[in-house]
Design a protein around this motif. Structure first.
Motif, mmCIF file in Angstrom:
data_model
loop_
_atom_site.group_PDB
_atom_site.id
_atom_site.type_symbol
_atom_site.label_atom_id
_atom_site.label_comp_id
_atom_site.label_asym_id
_atom_site.label_seq_id
_atom_site.Cartn_x
_atom_site.Cartn_y
_atom_site.Cartn_z
ATOM 1 N N TYR A 47 7.181 13.929 3.605
ATOM 2 C CA TYR A 47 6.200 14.020 4.688
ATOM 3 C C TYR A 47 6.359 15.276 5.545
ATOM 4 N N VAL A 48 7.216 16.189 5.137
ATOM 5 C CA VAL A 48 7.576 17.300 6.019
ATOM 6 C C VAL A 48 6.426 18.281 6.250
ATOM 7 N N ASP A 49 5.557 18.460 5.272
ATOM 8 C CA ASP A 49 4.504 19.468 5.404
ATOM 9 C C ASP A 49 3.504 19.146 6.504
ATOM 10 N N LEU A 72 3.679 16.947 -3.160
ATOM 11 C CA LEU A 72 2.404 17.620 -2.905
ATOM 12 C C LEU A 72 1.298 16.608 -2.627
ATOM 13 N N THR A 73 1.407 15.427 -3.213
ATOM 14 C CA THR A 73 0.335 14.446 -3.068
ATOM 15 C C THR A 73 0.242 13.894 -1.650
ATOM 16 N N LYS A 74 1.367 13.791 -0.944
ATOM 17 C CA LYS A 74 1.330 13.366 0.457
ATOM 18 C C LYS A 74 0.682 14.456 1.308
ATOM 19 N N SER A 75 1.080 15.696 1.056
ATOM 20 C CA SER A 75 0.625 16.809 1.884
ATOM 21 C C SER A 75 -0.868 17.075 1.746
ATOM 22 N N ALA A 153 5.934 12.832 12.123
ATOM 23 C CA ALA A 153 5.292 12.780 10.809
ATOM 24 C C ALA A 153 3.813 12.414 10.965
ATOM 25 N N ASN A 154 3.155 12.131 9.848
ATOM 26 C CA ASN A 154 1.729 11.812 9.876
ATOM 27 C C ASN A 154 1.489 10.302 9.923
#
Length: 213
Positions: A47-49, A72-75, A153-154
């Motif tokens: 979740y860092v991005d 990449l899929t979370k970002s 985080a998001n």
């Protein structure tokens, strides 16, 4: 850690479900302890991005037994593609290649990943959206006498102020809404809420206002 002597330490940063994001100084302290114990540290940065506080952790690879895992899929909001990557020293990568399954990433996922790497502007917009909507949601939750936990985080960990998460979800499901019940984390009176578009967030707040009457 020094008492238990683990061989592997797994660190979720930002944490799930709290959203707490450890700074570089604290992570380096953990890595130093792992090095003394000859333990492998794995940092999950899925979740860092989408964190405004993101710092560059890649440099730590040269400082010890470390694997950094990212998604990449979370970002980029494409969870069905299931694509991510890890960063580690050459020796660790070589050891992982010896045991990984063949054809572990399909061609479609590879093509999508290459395309996503060129969409940094989209990612920056996502960070700003998340920050704005977190502020909106946190304010509305407080008006409902709920207790949002500050998150980097998001998503937001929400203290239901004594209410049972499963019971709340049953009521929200009647309105087509499902929240992440945190009972499996040992937090039966908490839910984790992913930050979405403003219209979706307004719908959630209105639904909560109705079911909490």
């Amino acid at each position: 850690m020094e008492e238990t002597g683990p061989k592997l330490v797994f660190l979720c940063n930002p944490n799930n479900p709290t959203g707490e994001y450890l700074g570089k100084k604290r992570v380096v302290e953990i890595l130093d302890i792992c090095n003394k114990l000859d333990a492998l540290l794995v940092i999950d940065e899925a979740y860092v991005d989408l964190s405004r506080k993101k710092w560059y952790s890649d440099d730590l690879i040269r400082d010890g037994n470390l694997i950094i895992v990212r998604s990449l899929t979370k970002s980029f909001s494409c969870a069905g593609i299931r694509i991510g990557y890890l960063i580690a020293a050459r020796g660790i990568i070589k050891a992982l290649e010896a045991v990984k399954i063949p054809w572990n990433v399909n061609v479609l996922a590879q093509k999508v990943a290459i395309t996503l790497l060129g969409e940094i502007a989209y990612l920056k917009q996502g960070v700003e959206l998340v920050e704005a909507e977190k502020a909106y949601l946190s304010g509305e939750f407080k008006r409902l006498s709920l207790k949002p936990i500050r998150s980097d985080a998001n998503y937001i960990l929400l203290d239901l102020n004594g209410r049972n998460a499963s019971a709340l979800n049953e009521k929200l499901l009647e309105r087509g809404i499902y929240l992440r019940d945190c009972t499996s984390f040992g937090l039966p009176e908490f839910v984790r809420i992913g930050v979405r578009r403003h219209d979706d967030n307004v719908e959630l707040v209105e639904a909560l206002r109705d079911v909490l009457k």
